[in-house]
Design a protein around this motif. Structure first.
Motif, PDB file in Angstrom:
ATOM      1  N   HIS A 218     -32.524  40.683  13.266  1.00  0.00           N
ATOM      2  CA  HIS A 218     -32.065  39.393  12.751  1.00  0.00           C
ATOM      3  C   HIS A 218     -30.656  39.548  12.171  1.00  0.00           C
ATOM      4  N   PRO A 219     -29.794  38.528  12.286  1.00  0.00           N
ATOM      5  CA  PRO A 219     -28.430  38.634  11.729  1.00  0.00           C
ATOM      6  C   PRO A 219     -28.397  38.889  10.231  1.00  0.00           C
ATOM      7  N   LYS A 220     -29.473  38.574   9.534  1.00  0.00           N
ATOM      8  CA  LYS A 220     -29.492  38.808   8.089  1.00  0.00           C
ATOM      9  C   LYS A 220     -29.776  40.265   7.736  1.00  0.00           C
ATOM     10  N   ALA A 221     -30.245  41.055   8.688  1.00  0.00           N
ATOM     11  CA  ALA A 221     -30.630  42.439   8.398  1.00  0.00           C
ATOM     12  C   ALA A 221     -29.440  43.279   7.904  1.00  0.00           C
ATOM     13  N   PRO A 222     -28.303  43.293   8.597  1.00  0.00           N
ATOM     14  CA  PRO A 222     -27.170  44.099   8.077  1.00  0.00           C
ATOM     15  C   PRO A 222     -26.672  43.602   6.729  1.00  0.00           C
ATOM     16  N   ASP A 223     -26.682  42.288   6.518  1.00  0.00           N
ATOM     17  CA  ASP A 223     -26.271  41.762   5.206  1.00  0.00           C
ATOM     18  C   ASP A 223     -27.250  42.193   4.123  1.00  0.00           C
ATOM     19  N   ALA A 250     -24.426  52.815  11.397  1.00  0.00           N
ATOM     20  CA  ALA A 250     -25.176  53.407  12.508  1.00  0.00           C
ATOM     21  C   ALA A 250     -25.960  52.360  13.295  1.00  0.00           C
ATOM     22  N   LYS A 251     -26.578  51.406  12.594  1.00  0.00           N
ATOM     23  CA  LYS A 251     -27.445  50.437  13.267  1.00  0.00           C
ATOM     24  C   LYS A 251     -26.722  49.160  13.690  1.00  0.00           C
ATOM     25  N   TYR A 252     -25.711  48.786  12.921  1.00  0.00           N
ATOM     26  CA  TYR A 252     -25.036  47.512  13.200  1.00  0.00           C
ATOM     27  C   TYR A 252     -23.514  47.718  13.195  1.00  0.00           C
ATOM     28  N   PRO A 253     -22.996  48.543  14.093  1.00  0.00           N
ATOM     29  CA  PRO A 253     -21.564  48.901  14.040  1.00  0.00           C
ATOM     30  C   PRO A 253     -20.626  47.733  14.331  1.00  0.00           C
ATOM     31  N   ASP A 254     -21.105  46.707  15.023  1.00  0.00           N
ATOM     32  CA  ASP A 254     -20.234  45.594  15.408  1.00  0.00           C
ATOM     33  C   ASP A 254     -20.397  44.377  14.501  1.00  0.00           C
ATOM     34  N   SER A 255     -21.167  44.501  13.456  1.00  0.00           N
ATOM     35  CA  SER A 255     -21.408  43.363  12.569  1.00  0.00           C
ATOM     36  C   SER A 255     -20.303  43.253  11.526  1.00  0.00           C
ATOM     37  N   ALA A 258     -20.684  45.735   8.840  1.00  0.00           N
ATOM     38  CA  ALA A 258     -20.160  47.076   9.091  1.00  0.00           C
ATOM     39  C   ALA A 258     -18.723  47.194   8.571  1.00  0.00           C
ATOM     40  N   ALA A 259     -17.933  46.130   8.723  1.00  0.00           N
ATOM     41  CA  ALA A 259     -16.567  46.160   8.197  1.00  0.00           C
ATOM     42  C   ALA A 259     -16.586  46.296   6.677  1.00  0.00           C
ATOM     43  N   THR A 260     -17.507  45.593   6.051  1.00  0.00           N
ATOM     44  CA  THR A 260     -17.647  45.713   4.598  1.00  0.00           C
ATOM     45  C   THR A 260     -18.061  47.124   4.210  1.00  0.00           C
ATOM     46  N   ALA A 261     -18.987  47.699   4.973  1.00  0.00           N
ATOM     47  CA  ALA A 261     -19.458  49.051   4.682  1.00  0.00           C
ATOM     48  C   ALA A 261     -18.314  50.067   4.796  1.00  0.00           C
ATOM     49  N   ARG A 262     -17.465  49.907   5.797  1.00  0.00           N
ATOM     50  CA  ARG A 262     -16.348  50.837   5.973  1.00  0.00           C
ATOM     51  C   ARG A 262     -15.398  50.757   4.784  1.00  0.00           C
ATOM     52  N   GLN A 263     -15.104  49.570   4.321  1.00  0.00           N
ATOM     53  CA  GLN A 263     -14.211  49.411   3.173  1.00  0.00           C
ATOM     54  C   GLN A 263     -14.794  50.067   1.936  1.00  0.00           C
ATOM     55  N   ARG A 264     -16.090  49.907   1.722  1.00  0.00           N
ATOM     56  CA  ARG A 264     -16.708  50.485   0.524  1.00  0.00           C
ATOM     57  C   ARG A 264     -16.768  52.012   0.622  1.00  0.00           C
ATOM     58  N   LEU A 265     -16.977  52.529   1.812  1.00  0.00           N
ATOM     59  CA  LEU A 265     -17.054  53.980   1.959  1.00  0.00           C
ATOM     60  C   LEU A 265     -15.700  54.641   1.748  1.00  0.00           C
TER      61      LEU A 265
END
Length: 267
Positions: A218-223, A250-255, A258-265
């Protein structure tokens, strides 16, 4: 003998005069001593008066300085209180705008996700135009999408109105009553957001993990994973937060998550 007596008689007045002078001297010493004592006392009193006045002036100045400092602190306190009230109002307003934005985005996405209702054409006709002889198998009782939408919208409106506790109860009731509804993932996601708004990160994490586990596509899963990482960070679990962000990549690289995750990392 008579001559000696005459000499003694002539020396008598002189002796008496000397004795009188001696007595006068002896009697005058206490008077002068008393006069000196009075002058010393007056001098000491004057000195004490001067010292007392100086101390009084010093204390008065210190008291005035203290009053001025207290007044300055009161003014600073009033100014800080005003700034805090202003910041609190701005924060509440920003939070409200953010909630409205989330709800608006959710509504738009949900409209795109909702498939068109299939038309009921009935049983397929036979070659001669009649209905098939074989009866269709009994169908399970279907839900009412319109009623579900109204119930979901009501819970979302509670969240929009900042009635977070009521919204949490409404979303929880929805997923319990309609576990197979197409709106169930959204309701579960907003249940997690409601718990987070109530500052209950444990319940928020549990609610968002249900989204990821039950509806991983579901689109809400990565969020939901991003929200889990946020709660973990606030709980002081930096290691867990990084692991969750890595899971998003790993699971949602194109979401967008994922961009938010990269910034936080990177931080």
């Amino acid at each position: 003998m008579p001559a000696r007596r005459l000499r003694s008689a002539s020396e008598l007045p002189r002796r008496l005069t000397a004795l009188a002078v001696l007595l006068a001297l002896i009697g005058g010493q206490p008077a002068r001593a008393g006069m000196f004592d009075d002058e010393e006392a007056r001098r000491q009193i004057k000195d004490l008066s001067i010292q007392s006045n100086e101390r009084f002036d010093t204390l008065s100045k210190a008291q005035i300085d203290l009053v001025n400092q207290i007044q300055a602190l009161r003014e600073d306190n009033a100014r800080l209180r005003g700034q805090i009230e202003t910041l609190t109002y701005e924060l509440d307003s920003a939070k409200k705008r953010q909630q409205d934005l989330y709800v608006d985005v959710d509504t738009r996405v949900r409209k795109l996700e909702t498939p068109p209702a299939a038309s009921n054409t009935g049983a397929p006709p036979t070659a001669d135009g009649g209905a098939t002889a074989e009866a269709a198998p009994p169908q399970a009782a279907t839900s009412d999408p319109a009623a579900e939408t109204r119930e979901y919208e009501a819970a979302l409106n509670l969240f929009r109105a900042n009635k977070i506790k009521d919204a949490a109860g409404a979303f929880e009731g929805f997923v319990r009553a309609h576990p197979d509804s197409t709106l169930a993932p959204n309701a579960q996601y907003w249940l997690g957001n409601s718990h987070y708004s109530l500052r209950d990160c444990k319940k928020a994490i549990d609610a968002h993990r249900v989204v990821v586990a039950k509806w991983p596509q579901h689109p809400k899963a990565p969020d939901a994973l991003i929200n889990i990482a946020t709660c973990q960070q606030e709980q002081g679990d930096a290691k867990g937060a990084r692991a969750t962000l890595d899971t998003v990549l790993a699971k949602y690289p194109d979401s967008s998550a994922a961009a938010t995750a990269r910034q936080r990392l990177k931080k």
